[in-house]
Design an enzyme around this catalytic site. Sequence first.
Site, PDB file in Angstrom:
ATOM      1  CB  SER A  83      32.093  13.674  14.343  1.00  0.00           C
ATOM      2  OG  SER A  83      33.114  13.336  15.053  1.00  0.00           O
ATOM      3  CD  GLU A 115      17.811  14.926  11.508  1.00  0.00           C
ATOM      4  OE1 GLU A 115      18.811  15.245  11.325  1.00  0.00           O
ATOM      5  OE2 GLU A 115      17.332  14.778  12.538  1.00  0.00           O
ATOM      6  CE  LYS A 117      27.796  12.146   8.412  1.00  0.00           C
ATOM      7  NZ  LYS A 117      28.751  12.507   7.630  1.00  0.00           N
TER       8      LYS A 117
HETATM    9  S1  IVH Z   1      23.993  16.102  13.703  1.00  0.00           S
HETATM   10  C1  IVH Z   1      26.429  15.652  17.675  1.00  0.00           C
HETATM   11  N1  IVH Z   1      22.559  16.007  11.801  1.00  0.00           N
HETATM   12  O1  IVH Z   1      27.780  15.011   9.776  1.00  0.00           O
HETATM   13  C2  IVH Z   1      25.773  15.756  16.451  1.00  0.00           C
HETATM   14  N2  IVH Z   1      24.890  16.103  11.410  1.00  0.00           N
HETATM   15  O2  IVH Z   1      29.836  13.425  11.530  1.00  0.00           O
HETATM   16  C3  IVH Z   1      26.240  15.882  15.152  1.00  0.00           C
HETATM   17  N3  IVH Z   1      25.778  16.000   9.107  1.00  0.00           N
HETATM   18  O3  IVH Z   1      29.929  17.378  11.416  1.00  0.00           O
HETATM   19  C4  IVH Z   1      25.520  16.400  14.061  1.00  0.00           C
HETATM   20  N4  IVH Z   1      23.935  16.035   7.959  1.00  0.00           N
HETATM   21  O4  IVH Z   1      28.599  17.996   9.378  1.00  0.00           O
HETATM   22  C5  IVH Z   1      24.050  15.863  11.997  1.00  0.00           C
HETATM   23  N5  IVH Z   1      21.103  15.866   9.765  1.00  0.00           N
HETATM   24  C6  IVH Z   1      22.483  15.787  10.328  1.00  0.00           C
HETATM   25  C7  IVH Z   1      23.509  15.803   9.442  1.00  0.00           C
HETATM   26  C8  IVH Z   1      24.835  15.990  10.074  1.00  0.00           C
HETATM   27  C9  IVH Z   1      24.874  16.126   7.843  1.00  0.00           C
HETATM   28  C10 IVH Z   1      27.284  16.069   9.077  1.00  0.00           C
HETATM   29  C11 IVH Z   1      27.758  17.332   9.931  1.00  0.00           C
HETATM   30  C12 IVH Z   1      28.460  16.666  11.151  1.00  0.00           C
HETATM   31  C13 IVH Z   1      28.747  15.274  10.591  1.00  0.00           C
HETATM   32  C14 IVH Z   1      28.868  14.539  11.768  1.00  0.00           C
END
Ligand code: IVH
Length: 670
Positions: A83, A115, A117
């Site tokens: 996360s 990006e 979220k």
């Molecule tokens: S990167 C180690 N990119 O956020 C990298 N996550 O707290 C982790 N999420 O479980 C993921 N948009 O469900 C990433 N552009 C994005 C995202 C994203 C939403 C969510 C995803 C993840 C959580 C991390």
Amino acid sequence: MKESEIKKKYETKIQELKTHNKFYFEDSSPKISDKEYDNLKKEIIKLEKKYSYLKSSSSPSTSLGYSPSKNFIKSKHRVKMLSLSNAFDIEDLKNFEKRIFNYLNKKIEVEYSVEPKIDGISASLTYKNGYLVLGTSRGDGTTGEIITENLKTIKDIPQKISNKDFPNNIDIRGEVFIKKNDFDSLKNNFANPRNAASGSLRQKNPEETRKIPLNFIAYTYGYFESNKIKKQSEFLNSLKKWGFKTNQYNKVLKTINDLDYFHKKFEKDRFNLEYDIDGLVYKINSLELQKRLGFTSNSPRWAIAHKFSADSAFSQIRDINIQVGRTGALTPVARIKPVNIGGVIVANATLHNEDEITRKDIRIGDTVKIERAGDVIPHVILVDIKKRDKKSKKFVFPNKCPSCGSETIKEFNRVTKKFDAVRRCVNEGYECEKIAIEKIKHFISKDAMNIDGLGKKVVEKFWDLNLIRFPQDIYNLDYKKISNLEGWGNLSVSNLKYSIDQSKKISFDRFLYAIGIRHIGIENAKLLAEYTKSIKNFMNFVNKNKLNDFLNIDGIGDTQINSLKKFFNNKLNYKVIETLSEILNITDLKLNKSGKLLNYTFMFTGKLSNMSRAEAKSLIEQNSGTVISSVNKKLKYLIIGDKPTNRKVQQAKELGIKILSQDEWLKFLD
Ligand code: IVH
């Protein structure tokens, strides 16, 4: 009707719902019509609205509304799904960047991939030779549930990719979500689009998933065979080329000020989007730099989620309860009149600690502003003094533990030279009922023994029924008695038994974490386990009063040692470990045998160039080597940077320890 009768009526309906959920979601063979089923859910919700004391984890108003099917097969992720840590303001962002510079030991110009979220559910898709072969949920980050067929019903997820640049073997990761409009027109009882997406994705029958208009946006990768891509932004472009949807608002920015400016703008505009987003994600754009920075135990050093400000609402404090945590901390919790904050019904808010109550002069009966941000626990941000009853009295924080009646203390912190804000019960173990229950909950948790058939609620219930008092009691449960309890059937009992049996084989580091010694989290447990290798050896250090030896371990200090001493001074704690080591198969720490630095110990003195100590240490550990923090016989190499401590160099020379410059060491490491 009396409260007890209402509760009983409610319980019966919940039970009925559970039974039908099983028919519907697990067996895919409903026994009542959709309409009857919906009515049942509505009746439950109506009761909850009328009587706020009614609560059940199986209620359709809480999270999923039904327990997801236990029938999904699990699969270990090839690369963990971690996360992100959170930032709430520009200070947090500056600190994030500072930590990166510290780690790299120099300031550099960075580029961030920015990006949105999306607030949905993450999923991982494995493609081999262009075919989607496996789709999983995040699960606990290490292991997910196989939901391939459900994911295949989502139109945004390609099942075959013919583009010749598409890697032969890759995990594509992204977010499954439902659009706000679609959510509104769905007739369901989910609290918000996120829960609806999660629920729909984990239906037993994929045809049920197909009925829900789910979407998928891709944003990262897990396993990626022969990755030639240099930047995250480039990867996002490739995703698009390969046929995935990516977020149209993704962009690249350079400075913290630019990030903050964009965040402020986006925060206002976000309501016009078709879906919910709860912040922006910033990732270091260079994939090489990402690799260098690596991860802490549960999040990458190279990315952060910058949350939007929280939703808030006013409500009244009905009562203040004091909760006792696993480490004895007394946490005051405000029981408030339930209020809807951003789609979630909030009935409790944390007041953090005694000092916080004093500072804000929070009293029972006060009208307060409550804030809730994403997955962060709701908290009280201010008191509306105008609305305060003239007769109200200051809240008196108890000076005895509400659970066991023992003394409570505020510890003196030698580093900050201040007393802690937190008051603690002096008990270090199972003598205090609440601490004992919390210790058991910690013991069974995911990162510890991972007994998933035994949730926190079940622990409480078993405690009330006198079935458990110590962790070892879990391995001696009376299953016959349990199968006669309300809500337990043969299937759930055999699932429970299975997961308990599975947990009996456990690696030493996880066991050490599971027993719940204060200040010994996952990372420290690993350090101790790496140093001592086996439980037997570890207990030798304890029995021979040699805990101070652990000061040798880089990362273990006085705080940890004192905590270990306090823990083992307690007879009950000692006994728990002794008994558990007889019941369990605690396996010695498996070392990554392949590393070229196996059995080599290093120590640093002086400033390294272009690299922080943390990164240097991580490099050694990646190659199976060990870093220690004092010069002694066990040391093989002393690595010297700029302005080394002469005494250490001298000591090393006397002991005949080899001395390397940073360059020599890096060459050695290749
Ligand atoms: S990167 C180690 N990119 O956020 C990298 N996550 O707290 C982790 N999420 O479980 C993921 N948009 O469900 C990433 N552009 C994005 C995202 C994203 C939403 C969510 C995803 C993840 C959580 C991390």
